[in-house]
Design an enzyme around this catalytic site. Structure first.
Site, PDB file in Angstrom:
ATOM      1  N   ALA A 192     -36.099 -54.461  16.268  1.00  0.00           N
ATOM      2  CA  ALA A 192     -36.006 -53.035  16.626  1.00  0.00           C
ATOM      3  C   ALA A 192     -37.396 -52.404  16.621  1.00  0.00           C
ATOM      4  O   ALA A 192     -37.601 -51.329  16.070  1.00  0.00           O
ATOM      5  CB  ALA A 192     -35.073 -52.295  15.671  1.00  0.00           C
ATOM      6  N   HIS A 454     -46.081 -19.783  27.614  1.00  0.00           N
ATOM      7  CA  HIS A 454     -44.654 -19.599  27.361  1.00  0.00           C
ATOM      8  C   HIS A 454     -43.887 -19.538  28.674  1.00  0.00           C
ATOM      9  O   HIS A 454     -44.340 -18.873  29.595  1.00  0.00           O
ATOM     10  CB  HIS A 454     -44.416 -18.300  26.586  1.00  0.00           C
ATOM     11  CG  HIS A 454     -42.957 -18.019  26.361  1.00  0.00           C
ATOM     12  ND1 HIS A 454     -42.211 -18.702  25.436  1.00  0.00           N
ATOM     13  CD2 HIS A 454     -42.117 -17.146  26.967  1.00  0.00           C
ATOM     14  CE1 HIS A 454     -40.967 -18.262  25.464  1.00  0.00           C
ATOM     15  NE2 HIS A 454     -40.882 -17.317  26.389  1.00  0.00           N
TER      16      HIS A 454
HETATM   17  P1  AMP Z   1     -42.743 -55.046  16.892  1.00  0.00           P
HETATM   18  O1  AMP Z   1     -43.694 -55.990  16.203  1.00  0.00           O
HETATM   19  O2  AMP Z   1     -43.033 -53.602  16.688  1.00  0.00           O
HETATM   20  O3  AMP Z   1     -42.546 -55.406  18.339  1.00  0.00           O
HETATM   21  O4  AMP Z   1     -41.331 -55.254  16.202  1.00  0.00           O
HETATM   22  C1  AMP Z   1     -40.695 -56.492  16.066  1.00  0.00           C
HETATM   23  C2  AMP Z   1     -39.567 -56.347  15.052  1.00  0.00           C
HETATM   24  O5  AMP Z   1     -38.839 -57.561  14.997  1.00  0.00           O
HETATM   25  C3  AMP Z   1     -40.044 -56.042  13.635  1.00  0.00           C
HETATM   26  O6  AMP Z   1     -39.469 -54.821  13.213  1.00  0.00           O
HETATM   27  C4  AMP Z   1     -39.535 -57.232  12.818  1.00  0.00           C
HETATM   28  O7  AMP Z   1     -39.085 -56.844  11.530  1.00  0.00           O
HETATM   29  C5  AMP Z   1     -38.373 -57.742  13.663  1.00  0.00           C
HETATM   30  N1  AMP Z   1     -38.053 -59.162  13.425  1.00  0.00           N
HETATM   31  C6  AMP Z   1     -38.915 -60.203  13.294  1.00  0.00           C
HETATM   32  N2  AMP Z   1     -38.253 -61.376  13.087  1.00  0.00           N
HETATM   33  C7  AMP Z   1     -36.910 -61.088  13.093  1.00  0.00           C
HETATM   34  C8  AMP Z   1     -35.694 -61.855  12.944  1.00  0.00           C
HETATM   35  N3  AMP Z   1     -35.710 -63.180  12.744  1.00  0.00           N
HETATM   36  N4  AMP Z   1     -34.503 -61.190  13.003  1.00  0.00           N
HETATM   37  C9  AMP Z   1     -34.457 -59.857  13.222  1.00  0.00           C
HETATM   38  N5  AMP Z   1     -35.562 -59.085  13.365  1.00  0.00           N
HETATM   39  C10 AMP Z   1     -36.791 -59.669  13.317  1.00  0.00           C
END
Ligand code: AMP
Ligand code: FAD
Length: 478
Positions: A192, A454
């Protein structure tokens, strides 16, 4: 600059948003420049612009815009008294529009490089010792180039999840998720982060059932907690099934789809979907980039090591963009590329890493600059907070877009603006004022004393700054 030249003032490897601005600015600075890029589209065509233009910022925003318009027509038009009956979308046409936008943008860059005299070379670049670069052209031919300065701008690539391998069909990366030719009935998004939420939003708005699995318990850990809380509420209301503390550990592909296995506080869980987007982050890309004896150092996470001015410390070799430390954002890379081109020309230049804006192009949109309230609190400095909800903005009400708020955090002692956080309409545009204010070391009072037209959305930022001193006009100050 003839494409057959072998000696340059500057060679840039990579023509993404970090590399091509570096090449253009170096040419503006009257230096002789070559820019090498190996990006190839799935259809085999070569283009400049890197991830951002070909498979990132631009195509994602094109689809976000189309899907957002469809969604608004479905849920908001009625409030305006507009009947939108028989509403439908044509995904093939949406995808074609996106492709046209991408093509126009990448051709624009190729045209700019040519017009400014940059030798735009399609193919692979490999840094050798002694500021030499081995260039392997698209046709496989090789030649050695030499430059007074070499800038590495090789970018990043999607991080794979070994337990859920990409297959290009059911399990895809962000690029694959921008190319679906049909709306998946059930879509699983792993991660996420910014990319996962943006892509999840696109397909949710077009009718997919979307499950977002996020390993961390905290939603949008990098954003201000108040903003993250508000965002999660809206995303869930839109039907995004966001499951926090859900760590994906494997997948089984069967006739009924892909069954993702994950663990959460309740133990082992599964969810079955038709397509999976793995969006767990990106990692620096340096494959085949560094020959023997260049002296360029790569850290344990794969980033090229640089100082604040993007010098690698190995002769006149510099590195910019996603391949070096800092947020993986196009505008951060652009400013680094431009800075390096100016430093090479002997000009003064620097990047203010304390004022890099972040934007998440969801609805409501999210944007911030500077520190979150949690970071300020941990830093121990006394602070004050001003907020203003878009429900109190005349323009937001007229737009039927009152979700969200502006939040200004300023130091208690000298009133310096420490952070600005916005969730709401056009947050990504509104944040520019806050970035400028922080770049100029403005105080909350400076924002308070600046006249805002505004009715505009920007008044919400003005009022939030006023509220930091309990002097807002359009809300009760609490
Ligand atoms: P970003 O680096 O902002 O693109 O976010 C990637 C997200 O993927 C991070 O919030 C991680 O915590 C999440 N993430 C990484 N590995 C896993 C996994 N195996 N399952 C679920 N979420 C994950
Ligand atoms: P890249 O854009 O990755 O470009 C590097 C280029 O170098 C590539 O073309 C690559 O082929 C080439 N290359 C690599 N090695 C070599 C070599 N040895 N020889 C020749 N060429 C080589 N950022 C934002 O700021 N805003 C957004 O809205 C946004 N949305 C995004 C949405 C998605 C889906 C994704 C995936 C990313 C998004 N990003 C966004 C991130 C943004 O795309 C990156 O931060 C940005 O592209 C980094 O620029 P860069 O020039 O460092 O690298």
């Amino acid at each position: 600059m003839a494409d057959t030249a072998t000696s340059f003032d500057v060679i840039v490897i990579g023509a993404g948003p970090a590399g091509y601005p570096c090449a253009l600015r170096a040419a503006q600075n009257k230096l002789t420049v070559a820019c090498i890029d190996e990006w190839q589209n799935p259809d085999g065509s070569w283009t400049f612009g890197g991830t951002c233009l070909n498979a990132g910022c631009i195509p994602s925003k094109a689809l976000l815009e189309s899907s957002e318009l469809y969604h608004r027509a479905q849920v908001e038009f009625a409030a305006h008294g507009i009947a939108a009956t028989g509403l439908a979308f044509d995904l093939a046409r949406m995808q074609k529009r996106k492709a046209t936008i991408v093509k126009g943008s990448t051709q624009g860059i190729a045209g700019m490089l040519k017009a400014t005299g940059v030798a735009a070379l399609q193919g692979h670049g490999r840094l050798l010792a002694g500021n030499r670069v081995e260039y392997t052209a698209a046709d496989g031919s090789r030649r050695e180039l030499v430059a007074k300065h070499v800038v590495l701008a090789s970018g990043s690539q999607p991080m794979p999840l070994p337990s859920v391998p990409f297959d290009g069909q059911r399990v895809v990366d962000s690029q694959g998720a921008l190319e679906f030719d049909a709306v998946p009935k059930r879509l699983g998004v792993i991660g996420a982060g910014v990319i996962g939420l943006e892509l999840g939003s696109v397909w949710r708005r077009l009718g997919a059932g979307v499950v977002v699995l996020e390993a961390m318990e905290q939603f949008l850990w990098m954003a201000d907690a108040a903003v993250a809380k508000e965002a999660l509420r809206h995303f869930r209301k839109q039907g995004l099934d966001v499951r926090l503390g859900a760590r994906v550990g494997g997948a089984d592909v069967g006739p009924d789809g892909v069954t993702l296995r994950y663990t959460d506080a309740g133990g082992e869980q599964t969810v079955t979907v038709d397509k999976v987007v793995v969006a767990i982050g990106r990692r620096p890309f340096t494959a085949g980039l560094l020959g023997e004896g260049t002296g360029v150092k790569v850290d344990a996470r794969g980033f090229i090591e640089v100082d604040d001015q993007c010098r690698t410390g190995a002769g006149n070799v510099w590195a910019v963009g996603d391949v070096v430390r800092g947020p993986m954002l196009a505008h951060k890379g652009k400013e680094e590329g431009v800075m390096v081109a100016d430093l090479i020309a002997g000009l003064h230049s620097e990047v203010n890493y304390g004022a890099v804006p972040s934007v998440i192009y969801t609805a409501p949109e999210i944007a911030w600059v500077g520190q979150t309230e949690q970071q300020v609190k941990e830093g121990g400095r006394e602070y004050k907070v001003g907020t203003f909800p878009f429900t109190a903005s005349g323009r937001a009400r007229a737009m039927e877009a009152t979700a969200g708020f502006c939040k200004v955090i300023a130091a208690q002692d000298d009133d310096e603006i420490l952070g600005v956080h916005i969730i709401g309409p056009m947050a990504g545009e509104l944040i520019a004022e806050a970035v400028l204010a922080m770049d100029y070391s403005a105080s909350a009072e400076d924002l308070q004393r600046t006249m805002h037209a505004h009715p505009t959305l920007s008044e919400a930022l003005h009022e939030a700054a006023l509220n930091a001193d309990k002097r807002a006009i359009d809300i009760l100050n609490r």
